[in-house]
Design an enzyme around this catalytic site. Structure first.
Site, PDB file in Angstrom:
ATOM      1  N   ASP A  86     -14.932   2.783   7.776  1.00 13.81           N
ATOM      2  CA  ASP A  86     -13.912   3.805   7.484  1.00 13.81           C
ATOM      3  C   ASP A  86     -14.337   4.925   6.448  1.00 13.81           C
ATOM      4  OD1 ASP A  86     -11.159   4.872   7.362  1.00 13.81           O
ATOM      5  OD2 ASP A  86     -11.283   4.121   5.353  1.00 13.81           O
ATOM      6  N   LYS A  90      -8.444  -1.107   6.003  1.00 11.39           N
ATOM      7  CA  LYS A  90      -8.713  -1.859   4.604  1.00 11.39           C
ATOM      8  C   LYS A  90      -7.557  -2.737   4.102  1.00 11.39           C
ATOM      9  CE  LYS A  90      -8.845   2.528   2.787  1.00 11.39           C
ATOM     10  NZ  LYS A  90      -8.880   3.111   3.947  1.00 11.39           N
ATOM     11  N   ARG A 117     -14.545  13.210   8.702  1.00  4.55           N
ATOM     12  CA  ARG A 117     -13.239  13.874   8.890  1.00  4.55           C
ATOM     13  C   ARG A 117     -12.913  14.828   7.882  1.00  4.55           C
ATOM     14  NH1 ARG A 117      -9.602   9.269   8.974  1.00  4.55           N
ATOM     15  NH2 ARG A 117      -7.969  10.725   9.421  1.00  4.55           N
ATOM     16  N   SER A 142      -7.451   4.124   9.346  1.00  7.08           N
ATOM     17  CA  SER A 142      -7.979   4.203   8.351  1.00  7.08           C
ATOM     18  C   SER A 142      -7.417   3.295   7.207  1.00  7.08           C
ATOM     19  CB  SER A 142      -8.079   5.495   7.655  1.00  7.08           C
ATOM     20  OG  SER A 142      -8.621   5.699   6.289  1.00  7.08           O
ATOM     21  N   HIS A 162       0.908  -1.198  -0.062  1.00  2.31           N
ATOM     22  CA  HIS A 162      -0.003   0.079   0.110  1.00  2.31           C
ATOM     23  C   HIS A 162       0.912   1.174  -0.080  1.00  2.31           C
ATOM     24  CE1 HIS A 162      -3.468   2.787   0.827  1.00  2.31           C
ATOM     25  NE2 HIS A 162      -2.395   3.440   1.795  1.00  2.31           N
TER      26      HIS A 162
END
Length: 441
Positions: free
Chosen positions: A161, A187, A168, A183, A82
């Site tokens: 999320d 995932k 947010r 967050s 990621h």
């Protein structure tokens, strides 16, 4: 249990229990907790922070708020990657086939982009016929057969999320390290990987502007991964200029193919070798980092990584000839040259400004409903450290037409370049590596 009590508790810096966090997450998903109370809680977190245990519990609760993928039907150690985002970041297009060619299965779920350019899924869809939606059985079968598949992320991955982030975003509570870390990791955990490699970027084109802030975020994410039993490593990498030389969907596919051919820009190649090395180590396919790098370089030199990309494209309905003939990808109708207005060395390129210019040309989305033009984008001719003379090309815009939008993007790209009389100091691409054992600089 009352939400107002949890807001007071967080406001005074007390630690929430796992049960209280589950109550919060369930209420966010069901709508039982009103937005104003969720926003008040998020603001309290921004001021008082969260403990490592709270952050891990929040991450798990959000991961479990929707679909949790079980990848046990795929043989081997599944390693996910990621990136926290950047301009010109097409590393998944390179890493997925390269790492798979070295024996680590890549079962990757990626998303679409909102902002500078498309996400990994948008880039893959620049290849005619490429299907990013597969059934679970087809997804598993493909990874077991050829070692790699990249598909669109389920709409029900970590729905808590999605709801919390949307709040947010409009209440000034995005920049909280525990909330960012949970967050991202919610995932990744829901996606089912056995191990996770993170590329945490810092600089003008990244959310974290300094290396030290990026390290703090990486430490939080590695701690979450460790707490929930996922071996996690993070590389802290430079995003003070775009990665590689091509920005735009089809253009980035083209550059990924160049790297897999053993060509392409050095910074992109080096980052992929660094991240790929960690993936091989976590996947148990290398003895150490030197061994991992050697195996990846052999996969590139032998052509096996490029052949794996062709296999991936063919398996998901695209034309595998693209791997050998990238000119088959969509191409823009016109080119606009952006020239330097002075002599000097390139000291910096405002990556965010380049990304916004690419988006305005049509390479990205300002809203989720915008359509992407796969062909348009920006080619950077000069990068940091290069010497240019007045009139030399800094960049070339790939555009639909030489119109007002192209002219505006041209000025924005020119302004993104900082030229100085003396060459800049060398800046490392990889600043540090964060693991459960600490920070290696």
């Amino acid at each position: 249990m009352r939400m107002v009590d949890l807001i007071r508790k967080k406001r005074t810096g007390e630690e929430m229990t796992a049960e209280e966090i589950r109550f919060l997450v369930n209420g966010v998903v069901s709508g039982a907790i009103p937005d104003y109370q969720t926003a008040a809680w998020a603001m309290a977190v921004c001021f008082t922070g969260m403990t490592a245990a709270e952050t891990a519990n929040l991450t798990l609760a959000m991961a479990q708020s929707g679909d949790v993928v079980d990848l046990s039907g795929i043989r081997g150690v599944k390693v996910d990657k990621h990136s926290t985002g950047g301009v010109g970041d097409k590393t998944t297009l390179i890493l997925a086939p390269m790492v798979a060619a070295c024996g680590v299965p890549v079962a990757k779920m990626s998303g679409r982009g909102l902002g500078h350019t498309g996400g990994t899924i948008d880039k893959l869809e620049a290849i005619a016929g490429f299907r990013t939606e597969l059934s679970r059985d087809a997804f598993f079968a493909q990874v077991n057969e050829i070692g790699v598949s990249v598909i669109g992320q389920s709409g029900n991955i970590a729905p808590a999320d999605k709801k919390l982030y949307a709040l947010r975003d409009v209440t000034g509570t995005v920049d909280s390290i525990p909330l960012i870390a949970s967050s991202v990791m919610s995932k990744k955990i829901a996606a089912g990987a056995d191990a996770i490699v993170l590329d945490v970027k810092f600089g003008s084109g990244a959310f974290m502007k300094t290396a030290e802030d990026a390290i703090e975020l990486a430490k939080a994410m590695v701690a979450i991964g460790t707490e929930v039993g996922r071996n996690t490593v993070a590389a802290i990498t430079d995003m003070d200029q775009p990665l590689g030389r091509l920005i735009g969907n089809a253009l980035e596919v083209r550059e990924a193919i160049e790297i897999l051919r053993g060509e392409g820009p050095d910074d992109l190649r080096e980052l992929c070798l660094e991240l790929g090395g960690h993936m091989l180590l976590l996947g148990g396919k290398a003895a150490d980092r030197a061994d991992a790098r050697a195996k990846l370089e052999r996969a590139l030199a032998s052509g096996e990584a490029l052949r794996k990309l062709a296999q991936l494209i063919a398996a998901q309905g695209g034309d595998p000839a693209v791997a050998e003939r990238p000119e088959l990808l969509p191409q823009a109708a016109a080119r606009v040259r952006v020239a330097a207005d002075a002599d000097g060395y390139v000291h910096g390129i405002d990556a965010e400004a380049i990304g916004v210019a690419a988006m305005r040309l049509g390479a990205g989305r300002a809203t989720k409903d915008d359509a992407i033009d796969y062909a348009v984008g920006i080619e950077l001719v000069a990068k940091r450290g290069d010497r240019v003379r007045r009139g030399d090309p800094l960049a070339v815009l790939h555009v639909r037409a030489e119109d007002e939008a192209a002219a505006a993007a041209s000025e924005q790209v020119r302004s993104a370049y900082a030229l100085e009389a003396e060459p800049p100091a060398r800046q490392p691409l990889v600043y540090a590596v964060v693991s459960k054992d600490g920070v290696e600089r």
